[in-house]
Design an enzyme around this catalytic site. Sequence first.
Site, PDB file in Angstrom:
ATOM      1  N   ASP A  44       0.832  -1.205   0.000  1.00  0.00           N
ATOM      2  CA  ASP A  44       0.000   0.000   0.000  1.00  0.00           C
ATOM      3  C   ASP A  44       0.863   1.250   0.000  1.00  0.00           C
ATOM      4  O   ASP A  44       1.978   1.242   0.535  1.00  0.00           O
ATOM      5  CB  ASP A  44      -0.922  -0.023   1.231  1.00  0.00           C
ATOM      6  CG  ASP A  44      -2.045   0.997   1.119  1.00  0.00           C
ATOM      7  OD1 ASP A  44      -2.342   1.436  -0.003  1.00  0.00           O
ATOM      8  OD2 ASP A  44      -2.624   1.349   2.165  1.00  0.00           O
ATOM      9  N   ASN A  50     -10.602  -2.536  -6.144  1.00  0.00           N
ATOM     10  CA  ASN A  50      -9.790  -1.705  -7.050  1.00  0.00           C
ATOM     11  C   ASN A  50     -10.441  -1.490  -8.419  1.00  0.00           C
ATOM     12  O   ASN A  50     -10.094  -0.556  -9.134  1.00  0.00           O
ATOM     13  CB  ASN A  50      -8.385  -2.298  -7.251  1.00  0.00           C
ATOM     14  CG  ASN A  50      -7.472  -2.144  -6.058  1.00  0.00           C
ATOM     15  OD1 ASN A  50      -6.517  -2.886  -5.875  1.00  0.00           O
ATOM     16  ND2 ASN A  50      -7.744  -1.152  -5.213  1.00  0.00           N
TER      17      ASN A  50
HETATM   18  C1  FPP Z   1      -1.740   0.085  -3.435  1.00  0.00           C
HETATM   19  O1  FPP Z   1      -1.336   1.435  -3.432  1.00  0.00           O
HETATM   20  C2  FPP Z   1      -1.204  -0.671  -4.562  1.00  0.00           C
HETATM   21  C3  FPP Z   1      -1.932  -1.239  -5.563  1.00  0.00           C
HETATM   22  C4  FPP Z   1      -3.411  -1.139  -5.621  1.00  0.00           C
HETATM   23  C5  FPP Z   1      -1.316  -1.946  -6.693  1.00  0.00           C
HETATM   24  C6  FPP Z   1      -0.071  -2.718  -6.419  1.00  0.00           C
HETATM   25  C7  FPP Z   1       0.617  -2.991  -7.697  1.00  0.00           C
HETATM   26  C8  FPP Z   1       1.964  -2.984  -7.903  1.00  0.00           C
HETATM   27  C9  FPP Z   1       2.941  -2.787  -6.832  1.00  0.00           C
HETATM   28  C10 FPP Z   1       2.516  -3.150  -9.266  1.00  0.00           C
HETATM   29  C11 FPP Z   1       2.433  -4.471  -9.926  1.00  0.00           C
HETATM   30  C12 FPP Z   1       2.655  -5.639  -9.073  1.00  0.00           C
HETATM   31  C13 FPP Z   1       3.062  -6.852  -9.503  1.00  0.00           C
HETATM   32  C14 FPP Z   1       2.986  -7.974  -8.561  1.00  0.00           C
HETATM   33  C15 FPP Z   1       3.583  -7.121 -10.840  1.00  0.00           C
HETATM   34  P1  FPP Z   1      -2.437   2.575  -3.567  1.00  0.00           P
HETATM   35  O2  FPP Z   1      -2.602   2.913  -5.008  1.00  0.00           O
HETATM   36  O3  FPP Z   1      -3.691   2.146  -2.875  1.00  0.00           O
HETATM   37  O4  FPP Z   1      -1.752   3.751  -2.794  1.00  0.00           O
HETATM   38  P2  FPP Z   1      -2.439   4.900  -1.884  1.00  0.00           P
HETATM   39  O5  FPP Z   1      -3.110   4.184  -0.736  1.00  0.00           O
HETATM   40  O6  FPP Z   1      -1.293   5.739  -1.444  1.00  0.00           O
HETATM   41  O7  FPP Z   1      -3.412   5.635  -2.751  1.00  0.00           O
END
Ligand code: FPP
Length: 251
Positions: A21, A69
Amino acid sequence: MTLPNDLDSSRLPQHVAIIMDGNGRWARQQGKIRTFGHQNGVLAVRDTVEAAAELGVKFLSLYAFSTENWKRPRWEVNALMELLIDTISKETKTLMDNNIRLQAIGDINSLPEKCRKQLDETIQKTNSNTRMTLILALSYSSRWEITNAVQEIVSEAIKGNIKPEDINDNVISDHMCTRFCPDPELLIRTSGEYRISNFMLWQIAYTELFFTNKLWPDFRRNDFFDAIRDFQKRERRYGMLSENQPDDNDA
Ligand code: FPP
């Protein structure tokens, strides 16, 4: 890679799960759009997968895309899907070279066809690898998984294949997406949020939880080792008495 010598290799968690996150906040701090955070999150994924495999962890689960998501703006969902396809395709060789098997959990049928195809291809290709299993949770949520399991079990009961009184913990676990691996012993969440966000609710009944303020794109192998170090200091009792605490009846 050098491994920290204060970690006890005989007391490693077999399965570590991570709620990645903070990508969006990390990007905002850099004055960039959210997808920049996801792109940099891939570097953290690579470093963590490498560290876990070299340490000897057998299963590493990453919460990469939740059922919730899908409600994000179309452009961000599309960018995440493209990033997944691109990363899985580019990293297949590294997975092969390092003897790592890929698995996916979640509502895989809801993913775009291109994404499913790439996943299927890499899952097939890496299927005989034995060093570690990397589990990507995609279009996953626990409530979806539990609902799915209940539907399957009820169908079996209606067909007369199982009696309601025979439904127990093991039967339920066997209908979860994670039926091929042990429950996680350690769950890590980054970004300073103290929530589980619908991740592996059934599986984490006795899991140790580790929260860090690091935003996911900043997470590196040393942060992973810190979490393992913390885990090794904990006493896991599973609802029983501590080994050092005498039973009152012993007095
Ligand atoms: C959460 O941060 C992260 C995600 C919803 C996506 C995670 C994806 C990756 C790290 C890239 C691809 C992964 C792989 C395994 C190839 P957020 O967007 O919710 O952050 P925030 O809470 O700060 O808004």
